[in-house]
Design a protein around this motif. Structure first.
Motif, PDB file in Angstrom:
ATOM      1  N   SER A 123      15.369  31.220 -37.636  1.00  0.00           N
ATOM      2  CA  SER A 123      16.166  31.909 -36.628  1.00  0.00           C
ATOM      3  C   SER A 123      15.445  31.885 -35.285  1.00  0.00           C
ATOM      4  O   SER A 123      14.247  31.613 -35.207  1.00  0.00           O
ATOM      5  N   VAL A 124      16.214  32.195 -34.239  1.00  0.00           N
ATOM      6  CA  VAL A 124      15.693  32.255 -32.875  1.00  0.00           C
ATOM      7  C   VAL A 124      16.265  33.500 -32.212  1.00  0.00           C
ATOM      8  O   VAL A 124      17.459  33.786 -32.341  1.00  0.00           O
ATOM      9  N   THR A 125      15.413  34.253 -31.518  1.00  0.00           N
ATOM     10  CA  THR A 125      15.890  35.405 -30.753  1.00  0.00           C
ATOM     11  C   THR A 125      15.699  35.133 -29.266  1.00  0.00           C
ATOM     12  O   THR A 125      14.792  34.405 -28.862  1.00  0.00           O
ATOM     13  N   SER A 133       2.117  25.737 -11.978  1.00  0.00           N
ATOM     14  CA  SER A 133       2.887  26.975 -12.010  1.00  0.00           C
ATOM     15  C   SER A 133       3.782  27.086 -10.783  1.00  0.00           C
ATOM     16  O   SER A 133       3.298  27.004  -9.647  1.00  0.00           O
ATOM     17  N   PRO A 134       5.099  27.248 -10.972  1.00  0.00           N
ATOM     18  CA  PRO A 134       6.006  27.374  -9.819  1.00  0.00           C
ATOM     19  C   PRO A 134       5.825  28.730  -9.138  1.00  0.00           C
ATOM     20  O   PRO A 134       5.226  29.651  -9.682  1.00  0.00           O
ATOM     21  N   GLU A 135       6.396  28.848  -7.952  1.00  0.00           N
ATOM     22  CA  GLU A 135       6.404  30.127  -7.261  1.00  0.00           C
ATOM     23  C   GLU A 135       7.330  31.092  -7.996  1.00  0.00           C
ATOM     24  O   GLU A 135       8.447  30.717  -8.368  1.00  0.00           O
ATOM     25  N   PRO A 136       6.896  32.321  -8.232  1.00  0.00           N
ATOM     26  CA  PRO A 136       7.736  33.278  -8.979  1.00  0.00           C
ATOM     27  C   PRO A 136       9.123  33.464  -8.379  1.00  0.00           C
ATOM     28  O   PRO A 136      10.105  33.628  -9.112  1.00  0.00           O
ATOM     29  N   ALA A 137       9.206  33.447  -7.041  1.00  0.00           N
ATOM     30  CA  ALA A 137      10.497  33.665  -6.400  1.00  0.00           C
ATOM     31  C   ALA A 137      11.468  32.516  -6.647  1.00  0.00           C
ATOM     32  O   ALA A 137      12.683  32.678  -6.459  1.00  0.00           O
ATOM     33  N   ALA A 138      10.957  31.363  -7.075  1.00  0.00           N
ATOM     34  CA  ALA A 138      11.813  30.193  -7.270  1.00  0.00           C
ATOM     35  C   ALA A 138      12.245  30.019  -8.717  1.00  0.00           C
ATOM     36  O   ALA A 138      12.940  29.056  -9.043  1.00  0.00           O
ATOM     37  N   LEU A 139      11.855  30.956  -9.586  1.00  0.00           N
ATOM     38  CA  LEU A 139      12.119  30.769 -11.013  1.00  0.00           C
ATOM     39  C   LEU A 139      13.481  31.303 -11.454  1.00  0.00           C
ATOM     40  O   LEU A 139      14.090  30.776 -12.378  1.00  0.00           O
ATOM     41  N   GLY A 140      13.965  32.364 -10.853  1.00  0.00           N
ATOM     42  CA  GLY A 140      15.223  32.936 -11.293  1.00  0.00           C
ATOM     43  C   GLY A 140      15.047  33.767 -12.553  1.00  0.00           C
ATOM     44  O   GLY A 140      13.928  34.150 -12.920  1.00  0.00           O
ATOM     45  N   PRO A 141      16.140  34.066 -13.257  1.00  0.00           N
ATOM     46  CA  PRO A 141      16.054  34.926 -14.449  1.00  0.00           C
ATOM     47  C   PRO A 141      15.218  34.293 -15.565  1.00  0.00           C
ATOM     48  O   PRO A 141      15.252  33.084 -15.763  1.00  0.00           O
ATOM     49  N   LYS A 142      14.484  35.175 -16.264  1.00  0.00           N
ATOM     50  CA  LYS A 142      13.622  34.719 -17.367  1.00  0.00           C
ATOM     51  C   LYS A 142      14.229  35.128 -18.708  1.00  0.00           C
ATOM     52  O   LYS A 142      14.742  36.235 -18.856  1.00  0.00           O
ATOM     53  N   TYR A 143      14.126  34.230 -19.674  1.00  0.00           N
ATOM     54  CA  TYR A 143      14.563  34.516 -21.043  1.00  0.00           C
ATOM     55  C   TYR A 143      13.412  34.215 -21.995  1.00  0.00           C
ATOM     56  O   TYR A 143      12.850  33.119 -21.981  1.00  0.00           O
ATOM     57  N   LEU A 144      13.069  35.210 -22.768  1.00  0.00           N
ATOM     58  CA  LEU A 144      12.006  35.054 -23.765  1.00  0.00           C
ATOM     59  C   LEU A 144      12.630  34.584 -25.073  1.00  0.00           C
ATOM     60  O   LEU A 144      13.456  35.296 -25.665  1.00  0.00           O
ATOM     61  N   VAL A 145      12.240  33.410 -25.511  1.00  0.00           N
ATOM     62  CA  VAL A 145      12.761  32.831 -26.756  1.00  0.00           C
ATOM     63  C   VAL A 145      11.666  32.885 -27.817  1.00  0.00           C
ATOM     64  O   VAL A 145      10.557  32.387 -27.603  1.00  0.00           O
TER      65      VAL A 145
END
Length: 215
Positions: A38-40, A79-91
């Protein structure tokens, strides 16, 4: 007495062969790790974690797993700039309800999707933190799992989980699969060699014993 010694030799040889076969089987079983089940998915815009299981939705599960199961090696980008990443999803990838691997996905990052592999993994293992270019299908795959992302049908070719990555994986780490294959082959050869040596030594010892008793 000679017939009895020969009988013992045959029995011992059969026992050694059975032991060798069992050792090879055990070695091959250890070489094949258990498969994820499974994946969450967790995100700031998700009221609760999403769960995709191989049993309930094998196609979506395969697509989700395909977003992260290739994230190995030293990484592909800084590592990209944090402001350029957009929403984060932890998989998080689970094996029989036990967390095994975790990754951070950024489907709306500037310049294309990005993926991050943390150094500390939920199964207690450690690796090196690394950034990767993500698959172009990341956004649509997460949206299919339930993430509130804008539709991007132009990123899909061949169904969920299809499409192409920003940079082809084969062009980035061409020797990685070969290194893994040679490592597994070396492991098998060493195991087979150990079994052959054990059987040979056993047969030599038995032959010496029989020779002494039949004099």
């Amino acid at each position: 007495m000679r017939q009895r010694a020969i009988g013992r030799l045959v029995a011992a040889t059969a026992l050694l062969l059975a032991f060798g076969a069992a050792t090879l089987t055990a070695g091959r079983a250890q070489a094949a790790p258990p498969a994820p089940t499974s994946v969450t998915v967790e995100g700031d815009d998700l009221p609760e974690p999403l769960t995709v299981t191989a049993e309930a939705d094998s196609e979506l599960f395969t697509a989700m797993l395909g977003q992260v199961n290739w994230l190995t090696g030293p990484g592909q980008t800084s590592s990209p700039e944090p402001a350029a990443l957009g929403p984060k999803y932890l998989v998080v990838v689970l094996i029989d309800d036990d967390p095994s691997r975790s990754y951070e996905l950024y489907p709306l990052a500037e310049g294309g999707p990005r993926a991050f592999r943390p150094a500390e993994q939920p199964d207690g293992s450690k690796t090196t933190a690394a950034w990767f270019f993500g698959r172009l299908t990341m956004s649509e795959t997460l949206r299919a799992a339930g993430a509130p992302l804008p539709a991007r049908p132009d990123s899909i070719s061949g169904g969920i989980g299809g499409g192409e990555r920003v940079i082809p994986q084969d062009a980035l780490n061409p020797g990685e699969d070969l290194d893994k294959m040679f490592a597994e082959l070396r492991h098998v050869l060493l195991l087979n060699g150990a079994v052959v040596v054990s059987i040979t030594l056993g047969l030599a010892a038995i032959a010496l014993l029989v020779r002494r008793r039949t004099r």
